[in-house]
Design an enzyme around this catalytic site. Sequence first.
Site, PDB file in Angstrom:
ATOM      1  N   ARG A  57       0.837  -1.220   0.000  1.00  0.00           N
ATOM      2  CA  ARG A  57       0.000   0.000   0.000  1.00  0.00           C
ATOM      3  C   ARG A  57       0.863   1.258   0.000  1.00  0.00           C
ATOM      4  O   ARG A  57       0.468   2.322  -0.456  1.00  0.00           O
ATOM      5  CB  ARG A  57      -0.987  -0.006   1.178  1.00  0.00           C
ATOM      6  CG  ARG A  57      -1.894   1.213   1.210  1.00  0.00           C
ATOM      7  CD  ARG A  57      -3.205   1.007   1.980  1.00  0.00           C
ATOM      8  NE  ARG A  57      -3.085   0.121   3.123  1.00  0.00           N
ATOM      9  CZ  ARG A  57      -2.521   0.458   4.287  1.00  0.00           C
ATOM     10  NH1 ARG A  57      -2.039   1.657   4.463  1.00  0.00           N
ATOM     11  NH2 ARG A  57      -2.448  -0.418   5.260  1.00  0.00           N
ATOM     12  N   TYR A 110     -16.791  13.870 -16.364  1.00  0.00           N
ATOM     13  CA  TYR A 110     -17.093  12.449 -16.245  1.00  0.00           C
ATOM     14  C   TYR A 110     -18.143  12.255 -15.139  1.00  0.00           C
ATOM     15  O   TYR A 110     -18.015  12.856 -14.057  1.00  0.00           O
ATOM     16  CB  TYR A 110     -15.788  11.715 -15.898  1.00  0.00           C
ATOM     17  CG  TYR A 110     -15.952  10.240 -15.742  1.00  0.00           C
ATOM     18  CD1 TYR A 110     -16.153   9.430 -16.854  1.00  0.00           C
ATOM     19  CD2 TYR A 110     -15.913   9.650 -14.493  1.00  0.00           C
ATOM     20  CE1 TYR A 110     -16.312   8.061 -16.710  1.00  0.00           C
ATOM     21  CE2 TYR A 110     -16.074   8.287 -14.345  1.00  0.00           C
ATOM     22  CZ  TYR A 110     -16.277   7.501 -15.455  1.00  0.00           C
ATOM     23  OH  TYR A 110     -16.435   6.153 -15.307  1.00  0.00           O
TER      24      TYR A 110
HETATM   25  C1  LIG Z   1     -13.266   6.426 -16.928  1.00  0.00           C
HETATM   26  C2  LIG Z   1     -12.958   7.808 -16.535  1.00  0.00           C
HETATM   27  C3  LIG Z   1     -12.748   8.154 -15.198  1.00  0.00           C
HETATM   28  C4  LIG Z   1     -12.882   7.151 -14.080  1.00  0.00           C
HETATM   29  O1  LIG Z   1     -11.928   6.174 -14.170  1.00  0.00           O
HETATM   30  P1  LIG Z   1     -12.119   4.679 -13.542  1.00  0.00           P
HETATM   31  O2  LIG Z   1     -10.818   4.052 -13.864  1.00  0.00           O
HETATM   32  O3  LIG Z   1     -13.284   4.071 -14.226  1.00  0.00           O
HETATM   33  O4  LIG Z   1     -12.365   4.851 -12.088  1.00  0.00           O
HETATM   34  C5  LIG Z   1     -12.422   9.457 -14.909  1.00  0.00           C
HETATM   35  N1  LIG Z   1     -12.329  10.387 -15.882  1.00  0.00           N
HETATM   36  C6  LIG Z   1     -12.540  10.098 -17.170  1.00  0.00           C
HETATM   37  C7  LIG Z   1     -12.419  11.172 -18.193  1.00  0.00           C
HETATM   38  C8  LIG Z   1     -12.866   8.804 -17.554  1.00  0.00           C
HETATM   39  O5  LIG Z   1     -13.088   8.524 -18.843  1.00  0.00           O
END
Ligand SMILES: *Cc1c(COP(=O)(O)O)cnc(C)c1O
Length: 400
Positions: A57, A110
């Site tokens: 970690r 997002y």
């Molecule tokens: C997919 C995505 C995220 C989140 O990522 P995860 O790996 O699914 O947690 C954040 N920002 C953008 C622009 C994304 O496309």
Amino acid sequence: MDAKMHPDTCVIHGGHRRDASGSLVTPLWQTATFAFPDCQTGGARFAGEQTGPIYTRLGNPTTDELERRIALLEGAESAVAFGSGMAAVAATLLANLQAGDHLLAAVGLYGCSYSLVTEQLPRFGIEVSLVDFADLASVEAAIQPNTRLMLLETPVNPHLRVYPLDPIVALARRHELLTVVDNTFMTPLLQKPLSHGVDLVVHSATKYLNGHGDVIAGLVCGRDEMMQRLRGEIRKDFGAVLSPHDAWLILRGMKTLAVRMERHCTSALKVAKHLQHHPRVARVYYPGLEQDNLLGNQMAAGGAVLALELEADYHQALAFADRLQLFTLAVSLGDPESLVQHPASMTHSPYAPEVRQAAGISDSLIRLAIGLEHVDDLLADLDQALAAVATQVETQGAQR
Ligand SMILES: *Cc1c(COP(=O)(O)O)cnc(C)c1O
């Protein structure tokens, strides 16, 4: 050597330290903890007087290599890996904000970044204002005495609008605000926000960086002191650690990032141009269609996500997505497989309907993430699904 490497070489060799065995490929240190040779060494590692692994970690040699590689690619002093893109975004915000602070977040972020800033952070006394970074006067007007940070993506979902980073950074600096850019859609091969003065870059490594659709991961890049805090406090105490096995898979996937991005972008441009003139398509959103949209030197290409507004209603738009055969109905991007999704009911469903409306996320908007298949097969699939929608629209018209 590392600093002078071309990015296309850096994705393969950047940050690699050959171990004593001479293994060509970075070894996978699949372990939770590490033995200390003696108590004095163990104590010295805890006290930070000696480097060396303690517990995964806190750090792991496989993950460390991934962190060195992405830092070199983004031009950052260092980087920290997390168990998901959302963990990377959340850690970045938690490390730099506290109760009583205010942040500015881009409209269209997002979906889960949006719910993080509008639903989770307010529970801890952190306020947010959603702003349109295309209108810097309104962004400046939203700055309060307690504003600390700006969070944005460029291009931003689902219309793939692009924001020029230079004036945004200038505004942030005038008001002593930190800037955080989510660079997932571009990767450092297409856009390097830190070179424009941005403070922190975050990635969902789930997407292009890994590139094979089999890992969830996140990365943050920036200055050493900030990364030390993220690694030594936030990741340590909140615990959103990346599995060494997943770090290893990303290191493997990243070796082909440059060749993959080339194919992704060329195919996306061909698809965008093809759809632009289709009678059932009202509008195509793809920054690569116009050179001006690439903002001079900010973006090297338009990426491989595009959106289309269909000449169709809600049900017809869903029927189009259902009808596609080669495109998989799934929410992600950056995979070898081309994907299709319906933002209003999927990625952008966390947005309240009126916010969605104001952001122009209509019921007939479809998002495509272009994969690595032959583009002719993708075009044929899109054409047959559009033809089916056209027939449906005509039949309905005739029945009326
Ligand atoms: C997919 C995505 C995220 C989140 O990522 P995860 O790996 O699914 O947690 C954040 N920002 C953008 C622009 C994304 O496309």
